[in-house]
Each structure stands twice: as C-alpha cells, then as structure tokens.
Motif scaffolding. Structure first.
Motif, PDB file in Angstrom:
ATOM      1  N   PRO A   1      -7.314  -0.955   0.317  1.00 57.23           N
ATOM      2  CA  PRO A   1      -6.335  -0.328   1.217  1.00 57.23           C
ATOM      3  C   PRO A   1      -5.654   0.886   0.589  1.00 57.23           C
ATOM      4  CG  PRO A   1      -6.115  -2.720   1.253  1.00 57.23           C
ATOM      5  CD  PRO A   1      -7.035  -2.398   0.121  1.00 57.23           C
ATOM      6  N   VAL A   2      -5.410   0.830  -0.722  1.00 62.76           N
ATOM      7  CA  VAL A   2      -4.804   1.969  -1.405  1.00 62.76           C
ATOM      8  C   VAL A   2      -5.768   3.150  -1.432  1.00 62.76           C
ATOM      9  CG1 VAL A   2      -3.850   2.793  -3.604  1.00 62.76           C
ATOM     10  CG2 VAL A   2      -3.330   0.486  -2.788  1.00 62.76           C
TER      11      VAL A   2
ATOM     12  N   LEU B   1      -5.337  12.180   0.995  1.00 63.49           N
ATOM     13  CA  LEU B   1      -4.051  12.822   0.701  1.00 63.49           C
ATOM     14  C   LEU B   1      -4.031  13.618  -0.595  1.00 63.49           C
ATOM     15  CD1 LEU B   1      -1.660   9.894   1.720  1.00 63.49           C
ATOM     16  CD2 LEU B   1      -2.404  11.846   3.098  1.00 63.49           C
TER      17      LEU B   1
ATOM     18  N   VAL C   1       0.597   4.146  -2.909  1.00 70.49           N
ATOM     19  CA  VAL C   1       0.168   5.503  -2.550  1.00 70.49           C
ATOM     20  C   VAL C   1       1.263   6.506  -2.873  1.00 70.49           C
ATOM     21  CG1 VAL C   1      -0.468   7.005  -0.615  1.00 70.49           C
ATOM     22  CG2 VAL C   1      -1.496   4.730  -0.834  1.00 70.49           C
ATOM     23  N   SER C   2       2.500   6.162  -2.553  1.00 69.02           N
ATOM     24  CA  SER C   2       3.617   7.049  -2.859  1.00 69.02           C
ATOM     25  C   SER C   2       3.709   7.304  -4.362  1.00 69.02           C
ATOM     26  CB  SER C   2       4.922   6.438  -2.343  1.00 69.02           C
ATOM     27  OG  SER C   2       6.032   7.233  -2.699  1.00 69.02           O
TER      28      SER C   2
ATOM     29  N   HIS D   1      -8.341   3.797   0.604  1.00 68.16           N
ATOM     30  CA  HIS D   1      -8.554   4.350   1.945  1.00 68.16           C
ATOM     31  C   HIS D   1      -7.391   5.240   2.371  1.00 68.16           C
ATOM     32  CE1 HIS D   1     -12.275   2.401   2.999  1.00 68.16           C
ATOM     33  NE2 HIS D   1     -11.801   1.194   2.751  1.00 68.16           N
ATOM     34  N   THR D   2      -6.181   4.868   1.989  1.00 68.53           N
ATOM     35  CA  THR D   2      -5.010   5.654   2.369  1.00 68.53           C
ATOM     36  C   THR D   2      -4.840   6.878   1.479  1.00 68.53           C
ATOM     37  OG1 THR D   2      -3.923   3.607   3.086  1.00 68.53           O
ATOM     38  CG2 THR D   2      -2.522   5.545   2.798  1.00 68.53           C
ATOM     39  N   LEU D   3      -5.083   6.716   0.184  1.00 66.40           N
ATOM     40  CA  LEU D   3      -4.837   7.795  -0.776  1.00 66.40           C
ATOM     41  C   LEU D   3      -5.881   8.898  -0.714  1.00 66.40           C
ATOM     42  CD1 LEU D   3      -3.223   8.887  -3.215  1.00 66.40           C
ATOM     43  CD2 LEU D   3      -4.677   7.443  -4.683  1.00 66.40           C
TER      44      LEU D   3
ATOM     45  N   VAL E   1       0.828  -1.203   0.000  1.00 66.22           N
ATOM     46  CA  VAL E   1       0.000   0.000   0.000  1.00 66.22           C
ATOM     47  C   VAL E   1       0.862   1.252   0.000  1.00 66.22           C
ATOM     48  CG1 VAL E   1      -1.714   1.299   1.317  1.00 66.22           C
ATOM     49  CG2 VAL E   1      -1.888  -1.194   1.159  1.00 66.22           C
ATOM     50  N   GLU E   2       1.893   1.267   0.803  1.00 70.58           N
ATOM     51  CA  GLU E   2       2.746   2.448   0.889  1.00 70.58           C
ATOM     52  C   GLU E   2       3.379   2.775  -0.461  1.00 70.58           C
ATOM     53  OE1 GLU E   2       6.733   4.039   3.287  1.00 70.58           O
ATOM     54  OE2 GLU E   2       5.637   2.268   4.000  1.00 70.58           O
TER      55      GLU E   2
END
Length: 267
Positions: A63-64, A71, A24-25, A66-68, A20-21
C-alpha cells in the motif's frame, strides 16, 4: 538512502509511522530533505527480530509503494529477503531489491535477473534472531570481502547485469563492535571490489559503545554522521540513514573541504 520502516519493531523507529498516509508523508519528507533513494522495509532485521510472513510483509509494503510511486521521481528500494515480496514490490514500482541475505533464498538470484532491478547484496553472519549471540571471524574484512565477491559472482552467473549489483558490508549484522570498526576502517578494500557500495551504519548499537551517550538509538546522530563521512571518504556510493537532512549537510560540507575549500555562496 532514507529509511522508511513500516514495521512495529525496528530497532530505531519501529511503530512510529502510523498507516499508509504516515509512511508516505514521511518518505516525501525524506525526499525533500535530499534523499536519493527511499528504502521501504516491512520486516525488522534488528538483532533478535522474529520473522514475519510474506503476506504480512506485503500488507505493510505494497500500500505504501502504490501510493508513493506516483508522488516522487526518487528511486525506491524494497528491503526484503523474500523473493515473492521483491517481485510484487518491483511490479508496484520499486527500482531496487535490498536483500540482507544477498539473494540467499532459493531462486532469488534468478528472480533478480528476471526482474532486471538493481540488487543490494549484504553480508550477514547468521540470521537476525541469533546473529549477535557470538559472532566470530579470523579476519572480518577478508571474510566479508570474500563473501560479497562470491555473492556477486552468483548474481552475475544468474544473469544479473554487473551495473545492477551493489555490495553492503552489513554493519551490525553478526558483528561485534570491533568487527564493525574494522569494516569501517577497511571500506576502501570493499569499494575496490569494483561494485557500488552501500553503507548502513546509521544509529547502530556500536556507536554507543564507542562514543559518549547514545544509549537510545535516537541519540546516535553524531556517531552516525562520523560513519557516513568515513564512508564518503572511502568512496561508498550511498549511505543508508535515518537522519537525511543532517547527513546531506555533513556530506556537502565535507565535499567542499575535500575540494580545497573554494566556495561561493549562492545569492
């Protein structure tokens, strides 16, 4: 539209984004490079690709998302043909349903209307595992236009707002090199159907058949830029690309030239 593949087997960059990190990065890097839309896909649709379950796809995409989502203000699309994945993705913050089957799954058009999201309807002859076996058309441009008009009509009948519908000719999806080139040459006819058009030609295999080199997908930047510029001249609303910064630069230069060349550099 910048491509964010969270798949192990996509034709150009499958497996490159780790976790995921990493995804997103990478998406945020595309944002900074100038992407207006970030397209997240959890199932490869390359020629010969095997389908994956909805559970597996959701496990890659959600998961991507929800995190992205917190941001970036950019619009996010989910590249999926599964209604259950589209519903979960929109509920997680996706703005667009990018569907290579043009809402072909049972209940998909009704769900798109219910969700109220934008939908991208793509033409594909066959399905990914077999689509490049022996694609045939009498008139590829006419047949693709007819299909896209029909799928847009189906979406409208289901209650999808007209302004929410995009069309995509599906470069490389059940087409030979000649078919792809005919579609690129005839993009203005697809634009004339009256819906925004998405063009996805980035790093596609036909480029290697036309230009020098390009046997590796990563070596097809020149051809990808040529296709993006052709799309812009024809009036497409967006280009789906892997190389965002380079494409933004090419489009900006072409726009200045098309406007007559007048330009005052910022200081």
């Amino acid at each position: 539209m910048g491509v964010v593949n969270v798949t192990p087997d996509s034709f150009s960059d499958g497996g490159r984004l780790q976790g995921v990190e990493g995804a997103v990065s990478y998406a945020l890097a595309l944002d900074r490079a100038g992407a207006d839309i970030l397209d997240i896909g959890g199932e490869s649709t390359r020629p010969g690709a095997a389908p994956v379950s909805a559970e597996a796809e959701l496990g890659r995409v959600l998961p991507v998302l929800h995190t992205l989502r917190p941001l970036t203000p950019r619009r996010i699309s989910v590249d999926t043909c599964k209604p259950e994945v589209a519903r979960a993705a929109v509920e997680a913050g996706a703005d667009i349903w990018n569907d290579v089957t043009a809402l072909g799954a049972p209940g998909a058009a009704d769900l798109a209307a219910e969700l109220g999201c934008e939908v991208m309807l793509m033409h594909m002859q066959g399905e990914p595992r077999t689509m490049q076996a022996a694609p045939q058309y009498e008139d590829v441009l006419a047949e693709v236009c007819e299909f896209l008009e029909a799928r847009a009509a189906t979406a409208l009948t289901a209650g999808v707002a007209r302004e929410k519908i995009w069309l995509d000719p599906g470069i490389g999806f059940g087409k030979t090199v000649a078919h792809n080139l005919a579609l690129l040459a005839g993009l203005e006819r697809i634009v004339a159907l009256g819906f925004p058009v998405l063009l996805g030609a980035s790093r596609k295999r036909f480029i290697a058949a036309v230009g020098a080199g390009g046997q590796l997908a990563s070596d097809r930047l020149g051809g990808s830029l040529a296709a993006a510029l052709a799309g812009a001249r024809a009036g497409v609303a967006a280009v789906r690309v892997h190389d965002v910064a380079e494409t933004v630069q090419a489009l900006e230069v072409q726009a200045v030239i098309a406007a007559g060349g007048g330009f005052s550099p910022a200081r």
